[in-house]
Design a protein around this motif. Sequence first.
Motif, PDB file in Angstrom:
ATOM      1  N   SER A  80     -11.982  -3.916  11.345  1.00  0.00           N
ATOM      2  CA  SER A  80     -10.685  -3.299  11.605  1.00  0.00           C
ATOM      3  C   SER A  80     -10.395  -2.207  10.587  1.00  0.00           C
ATOM      4  CB  SER A  80      -9.587  -4.370  11.541  1.00  0.00           C
ATOM      5  OG  SER A  80      -8.318  -3.800  11.346  1.00  0.00           O
ATOM      6  N   ILE A  82      -7.507  -1.197   9.756  1.00  0.00           N
ATOM      7  CA  ILE A  82      -6.361  -1.658   8.960  1.00  0.00           C
ATOM      8  C   ILE A  82      -6.841  -2.522   7.800  1.00  0.00           C
ATOM      9  CG2 ILE A  82      -4.257  -3.057   9.015  1.00  0.00           C
ATOM     10  CD1 ILE A  82      -3.872  -2.186  11.899  1.00  0.00           C
ATOM     11  N   TYR A  85      -8.511  -0.272   5.274  1.00  0.00           N
ATOM     12  CA  TYR A  85      -7.543   0.527   4.529  1.00  0.00           C
ATOM     13  C   TYR A  85      -6.855  -0.322   3.462  1.00  0.00           C
ATOM     14  CZ  TYR A  85      -3.629   3.739   3.677  1.00  0.00           C
ATOM     15  OH  TYR A  85      -2.717   4.582   3.094  1.00  0.00           O
ATOM     16  N   GLN A  86      -6.501  -1.542   3.814  1.00  0.00           N
ATOM     17  CA  GLN A  86      -5.860  -2.428   2.841  1.00  0.00           C
ATOM     18  C   GLN A  86      -6.785  -2.736   1.673  1.00  0.00           C
ATOM     19  OE1 GLN A  86      -4.876  -5.694   5.407  1.00  0.00           O
ATOM     20  NE2 GLN A  86      -2.830  -4.901   5.904  1.00  0.00           N
ATOM     21  N   GLU A 199     -10.398  -1.694  17.770  1.00  0.00           N
ATOM     22  CA  GLU A 199     -10.500  -1.601  16.311  1.00  0.00           C
ATOM     23  C   GLU A 199     -11.965  -1.470  15.873  1.00  0.00           C
ATOM     24  OE1 GLU A 199      -8.528  -5.161  15.185  1.00  0.00           O
ATOM     25  OE2 GLU A 199      -6.561  -4.199  14.958  1.00  0.00           O
ATOM     26  N   ARG A 218      -5.451   7.190   8.278  1.00  0.00           N
ATOM     27  CA  ARG A 218      -3.995   7.271   8.372  1.00  0.00           C
ATOM     28  C   ARG A 218      -3.539   7.482   9.821  1.00  0.00           C
ATOM     29  NH1 ARG A 218      -1.972  11.003   3.402  1.00  0.00           N
ATOM     30  NH2 ARG A 218       0.051  10.531   4.370  1.00  0.00           N
ATOM     31  N   GLN A 220      -5.092   6.105  12.270  1.00  0.00           N
ATOM     32  CA  GLN A 220      -5.222   4.767  12.837  1.00  0.00           C
ATOM     33  C   GLN A 220      -4.000   3.907  12.525  1.00  0.00           C
ATOM     34  OE1 GLN A 220      -7.720   3.409  14.844  1.00  0.00           O
ATOM     35  NE2 GLN A 220      -8.283   5.581  15.005  1.00  0.00           N
ATOM     36  N   LEU A 221      -3.344   4.206  11.417  1.00  0.00           N
ATOM     37  CA  LEU A 221      -2.142   3.473  11.030  1.00  0.00           C
ATOM     38  C   LEU A 221      -0.873   4.167  11.521  1.00  0.00           C
ATOM     39  CD1 LEU A 221      -4.343   2.253   9.129  1.00  0.00           C
ATOM     40  CD2 LEU A 221      -2.534   1.924   7.450  1.00  0.00           C
TER      41      LEU A 221
END
Length: 446
Positions: A80, A82, A85-86, A199, A218, A220-221
Amino acid sequence: GSGIVYTLTVAGADDVAAFLRSRGLAAQAYSGRTDDAERRQAEEDLLGNRVKALVATSALGMGFDKPDLGFVVHLGAPASPIAYYQQVGRAGRGVDRAEVVLLPGADDEAVWRYFASLGFPPEEQVRQVLATLQPDRPMSTAALEAHVDLRRTRLETMLKVLDVDGAVHRVQGGWLSTGQDWAYDADRYAKVAADRAAEQQAMRDYATTDGCRMEYLRHQLDDPEAAPCSRCDTCTGQFRSTEVSEESLAAAQAALGRPGVEVEPRRMWPTGLPTVKGKIKPELQAESGRALGRLSDIGWGGRLRTVFSSPDAEVDDAVVQAVVKVLAGWGWEQRPAGVVVVPSRSRPLLVRSLAQRLSQLGRIPLLGELERVRDEPPGTGRSNSAQRLTAVHGAFAVPAGLTLDGGPVLLVDDRTDTGWTLTECARVLREAGAGPVLPLVLAVDA
């Protein structure tokens, strides 16, 4: 500085941490299997820069904050954007410069598929659980396994969802049915599966984009201010070399490609079965076995996955040589007196040829092959211990021409998952007069 190396599997975290330590780097493994006290100590060691790196799965989550984290390396891509990124966002919060490196692997897709398979079960299996539970007699998760072909963790997750939905209720001793109407939200679960697939595609595209990587993430978010970052490899045109020294490469291949994984024997029968219960008699148990590798391994995993994704064929020389190394390092108390083959329905040529080669090279008599006296009942799977044992219990026998004289037996099969086929074959052999049974497989399906 110090940082984090993320891997996709627990085995990967353990293996890479051990390899880094062998190279003189202070590294610790961190995963869902790490004890709470050890986790806290590992986090404190990283915060205090007493270790170079934690080699972690996604178990190192959002609660960890180290402003001066100097690098985040992903050995395998998360499924994913996300999640990615985290995880990379933990680097460089309080320093002028930090490094983020993604190393996608050929086996990432297989790992993604495995975790995707742990989603909410099909309606038929859910209804089976609801029909099995009673409103006045608690049933444990272990007992439920005998009635539904789901792994323990997936079954427990499903029960928690049903508990939230009001269909079941957890009490002392297990679970009760509430008797309330419950609707299977097929649209919701289909959407979850579709979102997961999207994803995964986004991560494939991230790895191959020729645009700004941070801008891609970004977007994607749904960040309306996404713009080129001027810092990533595609923005700067500065790409890392893939060259490493021959000495470093040889060390990695020797450590991560080292053959041999211990296969722990089953010592207890599954809970909830009417035919067997409690401890397996010691005189009927298999001994500790060996496998060439795990299918999820960084080293031998890739080569073994190729073997099992190809048509059935005789074992190749490289695999045989690696298995011989496993045997040489086994350290058994008494040399096997004979080799016995587990009858394989999917890869008979592979298993028989492996047994024959080992018999010839080790000068150990090939005693023969066990007989399959019945097929597995229709609909039985491999998901949990109760279901798997039900499928194989009483399915094997020692044929008349296979002579056992009390000596140790090397039991050869292609792979093991729950371990119950090996356990059942060992029981049959011991009851027929064999000595200690030493299971040997090419792969652990984990």
